[in-house]
Scaffold this motif. Structure first.
Motif, short mmCIF file in Angstrom:
data_model
loop_
_atom_site.label_atom_id
_atom_site.label_comp_id
_atom_site.label_asym_id
_atom_site.label_seq_id
_atom_site.Cartn_x
_atom_site.Cartn_y
_atom_site.Cartn_z
N GLY A 49 -1.93 10.75 -4.13
CA GLY A 49 -2.32 9.44 -4.65
C GLY A 49 -3.83 9.23 -4.62
O GLY A 49 -4.40 8.59 -5.51
N SER A 52 -5.25 11.20 -7.53
CA SER A 52 -5.02 10.46 -8.79
C SER A 52 -5.98 9.29 -8.92
O SER A 52 -6.47 8.99 -10.02
N TRP A 53 -6.25 8.63 -7.81
CA TRP A 53 -7.19 7.51 -7.80
C TRP A 53 -8.59 7.99 -8.17
O TRP A 53 -9.26 7.37 -9.01
N TYR A 232 -1.84 -5.02 -5.90
CA TYR A 232 -1.43 -3.66 -5.54
C TYR A 232 0.01 -3.46 -5.94
O TYR A 232 0.78 -4.42 -6.11
N ASP A 233 0.39 -2.21 -6.11
CA ASP A 233 1.73 -1.82 -6.51
C ASP A 233 2.51 -1.46 -5.25
O ASP A 233 2.23 -0.44 -4.61
N GLU A 236 4.10 1.97 -5.31
CA GLU A 236 3.10 3.02 -5.12
C GLU A 236 2.75 3.16 -3.64
O GLU A 236 2.63 4.27 -3.11
N ARG A 239 5.55 4.95 -1.79
CA ARG A 239 5.55 6.40 -2.03
C ARG A 239 4.50 7.10 -1.17
O ARG A 239 4.69 8.24 -0.74
N TYR A 253 -2.88 2.11 0.52
CA TYR A 253 -2.67 1.01 -0.40
C TYR A 253 -3.85 1.01 -1.37
O TYR A 253 -5.00 1.02 -0.94
#
Length: 257
Positions: A49, A52-53, A232-233, A236, A239, A253
């Protein structure tokens, strides 16, 4: 990923460097023990994550990396996405290796490292180490606490200085960033408190914070970021959250506006 010479130590082998190649560009990390070998080898897989960010960053964006360790994410962001990085890592051995990594990749014009802790106060105090070993983590500034904020013994305390992100921005040490990463193993809520004015600036696009869902202090961080205009998701975050082991309940987060 390329590794060359093997160096023995304590019954284990590791390369003296690890290279990561992505999109035709490469970044090289110095390796001096098993921990730094592991950090480099898992750079692209340990926190997908986070990778990806970072991939959403644009050239010349500014990233503030708080708790940079030996610079895995700082250098990847600078090399692969051409962003300007200000990396904060107070532990002495991690800071030395962080600078070696910057040097060997000729990234000193893109990545500036400071041996300073960020918190909610400007003061001299101690950094309480979990172990005296390059690449290690879970050190805490001001008190000897575990990542769950419980008192614990420390084998070594290092003299240290802390300041706030708001003070750094106000004094022009760093510009208002587009992106901020906070991973300090427990006192993230203090770092966020010391960045209140910065995070209210609409130029800040996204903040990635490692939070422990078992801590009230960290849920207050979530509420505070929402009050500052971020979202925020939850899926996500779930996960990214660890569901077993010593860091169960902890995960990144990603707050966006």
């Amino acid at each position: 990923m390329q590794a060359d010479r093997q160096t023995p130590g304590d019954g284990a082998n590791w390369p003296d460097r690890v290279k990561i190649v992505r999109g035709g560009r490469e970044v090289e990390f110095a390796v001096i023990n098993a921990t730094t070998a592991w950090r480099a080898r898992t750079a692209m897989t340990k926190e997908p994550g986070t990778i990806s960010w970072i991939e959403q960053f644009k050239p010349n964006d500014v990233l503030i990396d708080i708790g940079a360790n030996v610079g895995i994410y700082s250098l990847c962001a600078a090399r692969f996405n051409e962003v300007r990085v200000f990396a904060f890592e107070p532990e002495s051995q991690n800071f030395a290796l962080l600078n070696e990594n910057i040097f060997r990749n000729s990234l000193d014009e893109s990545v500036t490292a400071y041996c300073v802790a960020l918190s909610d106060q400007t003061k001299f105090d101690f950094l309480y180490l979990t172990q005296f070993d390059a690449g290690s983590s879970c050190h805490t500034f001001g008190e000897s606490l575990s990542p769950s904020l419980k008192p614990r013994p420390s084998p070594f305390r290092q003299g240290c200085f802390s300041t706030t992100l708001d003070a750094l921005v106000a004094e022009g040490v760093v510009p208002v960033p587009q992106y901020v990463k906070i991973d300090v193993d427990g006192i993230e809520h203090k770092v966020v408190s010391g960045a209140d004015a910065t995070f209210r600036d609409p130029r800040v696009k996204s903040v990635l914070i490692e939070l422990n869902s078992a801590l009230d202090e960290h849920w207050e961080v979530v509420d505070g970021m929402l009050a500052r205009g971020f979202t925020y998701d939850a899926a996500e975050a779930d996960r990214a959250r660890r569901h077993e082991g010593p860091f169960a309940g902890t995960g990144n987060y990603v707050f966006r506006r």
